[in-house]
Design an enzyme around this catalytic site. Structure first.
Site, PDB file in Angstrom:
ATOM      1  N   ASN A 158       0.949  -1.005  -0.262  1.00  0.00           N
ATOM      2  CA  ASN A 158       0.489   0.117  -0.131  1.00  0.00           C
ATOM      3  C   ASN A 158       0.639   1.334  -0.044  1.00  0.00           C
ATOM      4  O   ASN A 158       1.364   1.383   1.028  1.00  0.00           O
ATOM      5  CB  ASN A 158      -0.469   0.259   1.224  1.00  0.00           C
ATOM      6  CG  ASN A 158      -1.512   1.638   1.429  1.00  0.00           C
ATOM      7  OD1 ASN A 158      -1.520   2.075   0.524  1.00  0.00           O
ATOM      8  ND2 ASN A 158      -2.580   0.893   2.753  1.00  0.00           N
ATOM      9  N   TRP A 159       0.838   2.228  -1.254  1.00  0.00           N
ATOM     10  CA  TRP A 159       1.491   3.022  -1.513  1.00  0.00           C
ATOM     11  C   TRP A 159       1.183   4.621  -0.762  1.00  0.00           C
ATOM     12  O   TRP A 159       1.779   5.718  -0.459  1.00  0.00           O
ATOM     13  CB  TRP A 159       2.004   3.210  -2.262  1.00  0.00           C
ATOM     14  CG  TRP A 159       3.438   2.466  -3.196  1.00  0.00           C
ATOM     15  CD1 TRP A 159       3.534   1.223  -2.475  1.00  0.00           C
ATOM     16  CD2 TRP A 159       3.647   2.309  -4.917  1.00  0.00           C
ATOM     17  NE1 TRP A 159       4.672   1.167  -3.483  1.00  0.00           N
ATOM     18  CE2 TRP A 159       4.511   1.156  -5.254  1.00  0.00           C
ATOM     19  CE3 TRP A 159       3.365   3.308  -6.317  1.00  0.00           C
ATOM     20  CZ2 TRP A 159       4.964   0.915  -6.159  1.00  0.00           C
ATOM     21  CZ3 TRP A 159       4.017   3.333  -6.927  1.00  0.00           C
ATOM     22  CH2 TRP A 159       5.045   1.988  -7.395  1.00  0.00           C
ATOM     23  N   LYS A 160       0.098   4.550  -0.478  1.00  0.00           N
ATOM     24  CA  LYS A 160      -0.885   5.467   0.718  1.00  0.00           C
ATOM     25  C   LYS A 160      -0.764   6.640  -0.548  1.00  0.00           C
ATOM     26  O   LYS A 160      -0.393   6.842  -1.660  1.00  0.00           O
ATOM     27  CB  LYS A 160       0.178   4.948   2.239  1.00  0.00           C
ATOM     28  CG  LYS A 160       0.013   4.428   2.521  1.00  0.00           C
ATOM     29  CD  LYS A 160       0.422   4.617   4.213  1.00  0.00           C
ATOM     30  CE  LYS A 160       0.191   3.228   4.987  1.00  0.00           C
ATOM     31  NZ  LYS A 160       0.473   3.119   6.328  1.00  0.00           N
ATOM     32  N   HIS A 210      -9.533   1.031   5.619  1.00  0.00           N
ATOM     33  CA  HIS A 210      -8.096   1.337   6.002  1.00  0.00           C
ATOM     34  C   HIS A 210      -8.563   2.298   6.653  1.00  0.00           C
ATOM     35  O   HIS A 210      -9.123   3.245   6.507  1.00  0.00           O
ATOM     36  CB  HIS A 210      -7.308   1.954   4.701  1.00  0.00           C
ATOM     37  CG  HIS A 210      -5.676   1.688   5.440  1.00  0.00           C
ATOM     38  ND1 HIS A 210      -5.125   2.605   6.615  1.00  0.00           N
ATOM     39  CD2 HIS A 210      -4.837   0.594   4.936  1.00  0.00           C
ATOM     40  CE1 HIS A 210      -3.795   2.609   7.066  1.00  0.00           C
ATOM     41  NE2 HIS A 210      -3.808   1.188   6.082  1.00  0.00           N
ATOM     42  N   GLU A 228      -6.871   4.323   7.830  1.00  0.00           N
ATOM     43  CA  GLU A 228      -6.629   5.671   8.040  1.00  0.00           C
ATOM     44  C   GLU A 228      -7.884   6.960   7.742  1.00  0.00           C
ATOM     45  O   GLU A 228      -8.245   7.593   7.660  1.00  0.00           O
ATOM     46  CB  GLU A 228      -4.782   5.747   7.167  1.00  0.00           C
ATOM     47  CG  GLU A 228      -4.109   6.127   7.881  1.00  0.00           C
ATOM     48  CD  GLU A 228      -3.076   5.342   6.785  1.00  0.00           C
ATOM     49  OE1 GLU A 228      -2.715   5.279   5.789  1.00  0.00           O
ATOM     50  OE2 GLU A 228      -1.378   4.615   7.598  1.00  0.00           O
ATOM     51  N   GLU A 281      -5.179  -5.005  11.054  1.00  0.00           N
ATOM     52  CA  GLU A 281      -3.662  -3.821  11.057  1.00  0.00           C
ATOM     53  C   GLU A 281      -4.083  -3.267  12.179  1.00  0.00           C
ATOM     54  O   GLU A 281      -4.768  -2.157  12.032  1.00  0.00           O
ATOM     55  CB  GLU A 281      -4.273  -2.833   9.671  1.00  0.00           C
ATOM     56  CG  GLU A 281      -3.419  -3.840   8.321  1.00  0.00           C
ATOM     57  CD  GLU A 281      -3.156  -2.320   7.603  1.00  0.00           C
ATOM     58  OE1 GLU A 281      -2.041  -2.982   6.398  1.00  0.00           O
ATOM     59  OE2 GLU A 281      -3.519  -1.562   7.268  1.00  0.00           O
ATOM     60  N   GLY A 334       3.051   2.469  11.181  1.00  0.00           N
ATOM     61  CA  GLY A 334       4.282   3.224  10.240  1.00  0.00           C
ATOM     62  C   GLY A 334       4.778   3.906  11.910  1.00  0.00           C
ATOM     63  O   GLY A 334       5.400   5.248  12.040  1.00  0.00           O
ATOM     64  N   SER A 361       4.049  -1.773   9.637  1.00  0.00           N
ATOM     65  CA  SER A 361       4.806  -1.832  10.107  1.00  0.00           C
ATOM     66  C   SER A 361       6.539  -3.295   9.904  1.00  0.00           C
ATOM     67  O   SER A 361       6.966  -4.077  10.422  1.00  0.00           O
ATOM     68  CB  SER A 361       5.526  -2.084  11.668  1.00  0.00           C
ATOM     69  OG  SER A 361       5.165  -0.731  11.968  1.00  0.00           O
ATOM     70  N   GLY A 369       2.679  -1.516   3.902  1.00  0.00           N
ATOM     71  CA  GLY A 369       3.087   0.180   3.977  1.00  0.00           C
ATOM     72  C   GLY A 369       4.475   0.780   3.655  1.00  0.00           C
ATOM     73  O   GLY A 369       5.197   0.631   2.397  1.00  0.00           O
ATOM     74  N   GLY A 370       5.565   1.345   4.355  1.00  0.00           N
ATOM     75  CA  GLY A 370       6.566   2.019   4.382  1.00  0.00           C
ATOM     76  C   GLY A 370       7.919   1.096   2.515  1.00  0.00           C
ATOM     77  O   GLY A 370       8.116   1.716   2.548  1.00  0.00           O
TER      78      GLY A 370
HETATM   79  P1  13P Z   1       3.575   0.560   7.479  1.00  0.00           P
HETATM   80  O1  13P Z   1       3.888  -0.690   7.301  1.00  0.00           O
HETATM   81  O2  13P Z   1       4.108   1.735   7.319  1.00  0.00           O
HETATM   82  O3  13P Z   1       3.124   0.381   8.424  1.00  0.00           O
HETATM   83  O4  13P Z   1       2.133  -0.040   7.111  1.00  0.00           O
HETATM   84  C1  13P Z   1       0.867  -0.440   7.330  1.00  0.00           C
HETATM   85  C2  13P Z   1      -0.478   0.268   6.533  1.00  0.00           C
HETATM   86  O5  13P Z   1      -1.093   0.973   7.022  1.00  0.00           O
HETATM   87  C3  13P Z   1      -0.328  -0.899   5.371  1.00  0.00           C
HETATM   88  O6  13P Z   1      -1.432  -0.768   4.959  1.00  0.00           O
END
Ligand code: 13P
Length: 244
Positions: free
Chosen positions: A4-6, A90, A92, A162, A168, A208, A229-230
């Site tokens: 997930n590149w956000k 998600h 967020e 999640e 993050g 993470s 994510g990251g």
């Molecule tokens: P991180 O891997 O950056 O913690 O993000 C997880 C995430 O929200 C994937 O959707």
């Protein structure tokens, strides 16, 4: 193994990512690989992935097909440009855009009706974990957003656990914590949809995930994949997660 590149990367960055990433996963046929870039990058990503095993997903959708809904993008449109997946709810989106369980349900059904695989996210906040409400929250989210699906629809979704406090933050859930949460979700699935569908639904862990912790997470029977994510922004690190 999903990334997930956000809200990161431009179309030019997307081409650059795939140029490095594709050779690294050319032989990775042990799993399904899904990358979810921001909307403007989807055509570039679909173009890069068209002759690959890599699938492309969006990060959100609106449930109508089209209409006067400024700023929204429908599942119909996402499918029309060649995506196969879409992330729904998600944390967020829940946190910053007040998405409710009713939205989760509408978006999940809209994704399925447009032949997209929804990756439906659930997970507790830190205050909920600290007050021992993790299980109750997961049950509420399952009941509100997922349990109303028809069984043939449920059979086509992917669930992502999640925990919000692990996203993050560098604080990964221990494999045991993740496994326990997945078991709660799977038990809900079993009670509602029966053993066969509960056993076959894929539950991903997100929060993470990095190249150095993916192996211990994936060694849990309950964990079928990861939503990253990251660490999915860098082709080397995402490829090493895929190829753990
Ligand atoms: P991180 O891997 O950056 O913690 O993000 C997880 C995430 O929200 C994937 O959707």
């Amino acid at each position: 193994m999903a990334g997930n590149w956000k809200m990161y990367k431009t179309p030019a960055d997307t081409h650059a990512f795939f140029e490095k990433f594709k050779p690294l996963v050319a032989d990775s046929d042990h799993c399904e690989i899904v990358i979810c870039p921001p909307f403007p990058n989807l055509p570039a990503a679909v173009q890069e992935a068209h002759d690959q095993r890599i699938r492309i997903g969006a990060q959100n959708l609106y449930w109508g097909k089209e209409g006067a809904v400024t700023g929204e993008v429908s599942g119909f449109m996402i499918r029309a440009i060649g995506c196969t997946h879409v992330i729904v709810a998600h944390s967020e989106r829940r946190q910053y855009f007040n998405e409710t369980e009713a939205d989760v349900m509408r978006k999940t059904v809209a994704a399925l009706e447009n032949h997209l695989t929804p990756i439906v996210c659930v997970g507790e906040r830190l205050d909920e974990r600290e007050s021992n409400r993790t299980e109750a929250v997961l049950i509420e989210q399952f009941q509100g957003g997922i349990s109303g699906l028809a069984p043939d629809h449920f059979a086509r979704i992917v669930i992502a656990y999640e925990p919000v406090w692990a996203i993050g933050t560098g604080k990964v859930a221990t494999p045991q914590m993740a496994s326990e949460a997945h078991a709660v979700i799977r038990a809900q699935a079993r009670a509602k949809f029966g053993s066969a569908l509960a056993d076959s639904v894929r539950i991903l862990y997100g929060g993470s995930v990095k190249p150095d912790n993916v192996k211990s997470l994936m060694s849990e029977m309950e964990i079928d994949g990861v939503l990253v994510g990251g660490a999915s922004l860098d082709p080397l690190s995402f490829a090493s997660i895929v190829n753990y």
